[in-house]
Motif scaffolding. Structure first.
Motif, PDB file in Angstrom:
ATOM      1  N   PRO A  22       0.758  -1.231  -0.099  1.00 46.33           N
ATOM      2  CA  PRO A  22      -0.089   0.092   0.093  1.00 46.33           C
ATOM      3  C   PRO A  22       0.788   1.181   0.118  1.00 46.33           C
ATOM      4  O   PRO A  22       2.070   1.424   0.554  1.00 46.33           O
ATOM      5  N   ARG A  23       0.328   2.248  -0.770  1.00 47.63           N
ATOM      6  CA  ARG A  23       0.898   3.669  -0.934  1.00 47.63           C
ATOM      7  C   ARG A  23       0.884   4.661   0.238  1.00 47.63           C
ATOM      8  O   ARG A  23       1.795   5.196   0.855  1.00 47.63           O
ATOM      9  N   GLY A  24      -0.397   4.544   0.845  1.00 48.71           N
ATOM     10  CA  GLY A  24      -0.778   5.560   1.684  1.00 48.71           C
ATOM     11  C   GLY A  24      -0.504   6.939   1.246  1.00 48.71           C
ATOM     12  O   GLY A  24       0.119   8.045   2.050  1.00 48.71           O
ATOM     13  N   ASP A  25      -0.883   7.345  -0.069  1.00 53.96           N
ATOM     14  CA  ASP A  25      -0.777   8.847  -0.550  1.00 53.96           C
ATOM     15  C   ASP A  25      -1.921   9.412   0.039  1.00 53.96           C
ATOM     16  O   ASP A  25      -2.915   9.044   0.424  1.00 53.96           O
ATOM     17  N   LYS A  26      -1.600  10.746  -0.016  1.00 51.95           N
ATOM     18  CA  LYS A  26      -2.746  11.795   0.675  1.00 51.95           C
ATOM     19  C   LYS A  26      -2.245  13.200   0.513  1.00 51.95           C
ATOM     20  O   LYS A  26      -1.010  13.328   0.218  1.00 51.95           O
ATOM     21  N   PRO A  27      -3.259  14.108   0.206  1.00 53.67           N
ATOM     22  CA  PRO A  27      -2.739  15.488   0.001  1.00 53.67           C
ATOM     23  C   PRO A  27      -1.996  16.014   1.454  1.00 53.67           C
ATOM     24  O   PRO A  27      -2.111  15.539   2.604  1.00 53.67           O
ATOM     25  N   ILE A  28      -1.122  16.758   0.992  1.00 54.78           N
ATOM     26  CA  ILE A  28      -0.571  17.603   2.221  1.00 54.78           C
ATOM     27  C   ILE A  28      -1.075  18.931   2.434  1.00 54.78           C
ATOM     28  O   ILE A  28      -1.548  19.728   1.569  1.00 54.78           O
ATOM     29  N   SER A  29      -1.500  19.036   3.617  1.00 54.83           N
ATOM     30  CA  SER A  29      -2.535  20.160   4.014  1.00 54.83           C
ATOM     31  C   SER A  29      -1.627  21.612   3.752  1.00 54.83           C
ATOM     32  O   SER A  29      -0.656  21.598   3.769  1.00 54.83           O
ATOM     33  N   GLY A  30      -2.488  22.473   3.840  1.00 53.37           N
ATOM     34  CA  GLY A  30      -2.096  23.860   3.425  1.00 53.37           C
ATOM     35  C   GLY A  30      -1.334  24.238   4.728  1.00 53.37           C
ATOM     36  O   GLY A  30      -0.304  24.789   4.540  1.00 53.37           O
ATOM     37  N   PRO A  31      -1.822  23.960   5.942  1.00 57.06           N
ATOM     38  CA  PRO A  31      -0.966  24.403   7.129  1.00 57.06           C
ATOM     39  C   PRO A  31       0.480  23.746   7.031  1.00 57.06           C
ATOM     40  O   PRO A  31       1.408  24.579   7.441  1.00 57.06           O
ATOM     41  N   ARG A  32       0.556  22.441   6.827  1.00 58.19           N
ATOM     42  CA  ARG A  32       1.788  22.007   6.579  1.00 58.19           C
ATOM     43  C   ARG A  32       2.729  22.479   5.529  1.00 58.19           C
ATOM     44  O   ARG A  32       3.934  22.812   5.958  1.00 58.19           O
ATOM     45  N   ARG A  33       2.050  22.959   4.452  1.00 59.53           N
ATOM     46  CA  ARG A  33       2.966  23.399   3.439  1.00 59.53           C
ATOM     47  C   ARG A  33       3.449  24.780   3.756  1.00 59.53           C
ATOM     48  O   ARG A  33       4.522  25.151   3.475  1.00 59.53           O
TER      49      ARG A  33
END
Length: 498
Positions: free
Chosen positions: A211-222
């Motif tokens: 499994p990849r576990g892909d997901k968006p990187i949140s705006g606050p983290r960016r």
């Protein structure tokens, strides 16, 4: 941007992908601006320019798949989609002002070392030039392979390789055959499955899938990555160390056999049909072929409009593919996810060294280079992503940056000595290759029970590095003059005395 070639440059770089642009950036950072980048296409990007198939993304986390000297805090996802990586490379061109050095539409036709002038003579599709140093940055995944299938020329439908995708060909409702189960096919299949009428996956060898576990990187983290670069560095370093640990398994196959349990449990959870699950279960040690990391590949294969066929391909008819068991599979579109020629660099047939032989002739089907960068008999030739510098566990950018440091070290040495060229000592090169092959013999790629694209025509693994990126960097980043033969400048090029 000029399309004219200079008559002579200090450094000629072939290819405007990651390696070529990285070399250009590091040259500028080192105060060298006498160079040119020769690119046969009309845009930068390399594989990320050429591959535009549905679902394309990197299988290494975004934070690792970028230059340490050109960070990008704005990645949108944990695993970057292809278009975003291409945008990153375009941004590097702008950020480091590389446009004046780019020459698009300049395919390199030949490069010959001139022993008299001790320079490279380079012929391109739009002119010629000479260079003191010749750097190839064409990469291992630049020449796609479509296997020879009897009758393929008679097929009336659409034929596409993953690296030569035609976005104008609509797939909605079509009967599509996909050949191959590597990384590209594993991204294409789930991306097109919902829209096609029927999809037949022609599988020669099943892949191990995690499994990849892909997901968006949140705006606050960016935003945090932008404002506090140290945080981004810590996350990157953590990912590097985590993926670096995977290299231990490749060096000791018994460890990977333990990891197979997790992959088999994942397969059981996703594929409930015993017959299909059996067809998708690999019979070789995990890691022997490239491991697929995907959240949607296995689920896509369970859909009602998908069939997994394991019988070998026998022939192609005007509107169908016939397999070895005699079954006829009607298709109107054939997609080949059959990879590239990583162990047969096409440019190697056109690079001629000190003794008049080409790289391809010297290699004789098995590419070999000292540290994966230089070749005895080819002065001032530097191969980026050359033999045995690819990886099976982490970001190749980490390897690339060590190679860039090595090239810069060589250039500094030449300037300090007032010398014309360097090439590796043949004895040193031979010893390096012997040690490399001995280490490779103990890895999963040699003991895992499969045949992969990592192996060349002689059966030797000339693609991968049998260790960690840290061990490669320690060995490669510093240029050691004692390991090289130095060629003085010819008399005609010596500076005049005052």
């Amino acid at each position: 941007m000029s399309s004219r070639l200079p008559q002579h440059v200090r450094v000629a770089i072939v290819g405007a992908g990651f390696a070529g642009l990285g070399m250009a950036i590091r040259l500028k950072q080192d105060g060298i601006d006498d160079f040119v980048i020769l690119e046969r296409a009309a845009e930068v990007g390399g594989v990320w320019r050429d591959n535009v198939y549905p679902g394309i993304a990197c299988d290494v986390q975004s934070l690792l798949y970028s230059f340490s000297f050109a960070p990008n805090p704005g990645w949108s996802r944990v695993y970057s989609p292809g278009w975003e990586i291409q945008a990153y490379l375009r941004d590097c061109v702008e950020r480091f002002q590389l446009t004046p050095f780019l020459r698009f539409g300049h395919a390199v036709l030949s490069a010959k070392w001139d022993p008299a002038t001790r320079r490279w003579g380079v012929e391109t599709s739009q002119g010629t030039l000479t260079a003191d140093v010749f750097v190839t940055a064409v990469g291992a995944l630049s020449e796609p392979i479509i296997p020879h299938l009897p009758g393929l020329e008679r097929f009336r439908g659409k034929v596409m390789h993953s690296a030569r995708w035609d976005p104008g060909h609509a797939l909605a409702g079509r009967n599509v055959g996909v050949v191959g189960t590597g990384a590209s096919a594993a991204q294409i299949v789930p991306a097109i499955q919902p829209e096609v009428g029927r999809l037949v996956l022609f599988q020669r060898t099943p892949a191990w899938v995690l499994p990849r576990g892909d997901k968006p990187i949140s705006g606050p983290r960016r935003a945090l990555y932008r404002r506090v670069p140290g945080v981004r560095w810590l996350f990157r370093e953590g990912l590097r160390l985590l993926r670096e640990a995977l290299a231990v398994g490749f060096q000791h196959p018994w460890i990977l056999r333990l990891g197979q349990r997790f992959a088999l449990r994942h397969l059981r959870q996703v594929v409930t049909d015993p017959a299909l699950r059996d067809r998708l279960t690999p019979r070789y040690t995990m890691g022997c072929k490239r491991v697929i990391v995907s959240d949607d590949y296995l689920p896509a294969l369970t859909r009602p409009n998908v069939e997994v066929v394991t019988s070998p391909l026998r022939e192609v008819r005007e509107d169908a593919v016939v397999t070895g068991d005699g079954a006829v599979h009607p298709v109107d579109t054939l997609i080949f996810g059959t990879g590239f020629q990583p162990t047969d660099m096409p440019l190697g047939h056109h690079i001629q060294g000190r003794e008049g032989r080409t790289l391809a002739q010297v290699w004789a089907g098995s590419p070999k280079a000292y540290l994966g960068i230089t070749v005895s008999g080819f002065p001032n030739l530097f191969l980026l992503q050359g033999p045995n510098t690819n990886l099976g566990h982490t970001s190749v950018i980490l390897m690339m940056e060590a190679q860039l440091d090595h090239v810069l070290g060589a250039l500094r040495y030449l300037d300090a000595r007032g010398a014309a060229a360097v090439e590796p000592d043949p004895g040193v090169q031979d010893a390096f290759i012997r040690d490399l092959d001995a280490r490779m013999s103990r890895t999963v790629w040699s003991q895992g029970g499969c045949r992969s694209w990592y192996l060349d025509a002689t059966g030797r693994n000339s693609a991968l590095w049998p260790g960690t990126t840290s061990s490669f960097r320690r060995r490669v980043e510093h240029f050691e003059p004692s390991e090289y033969v130095t060629l003085p400048r010819p008399v005609s090029r010596l500076p005049a005395r005052s």
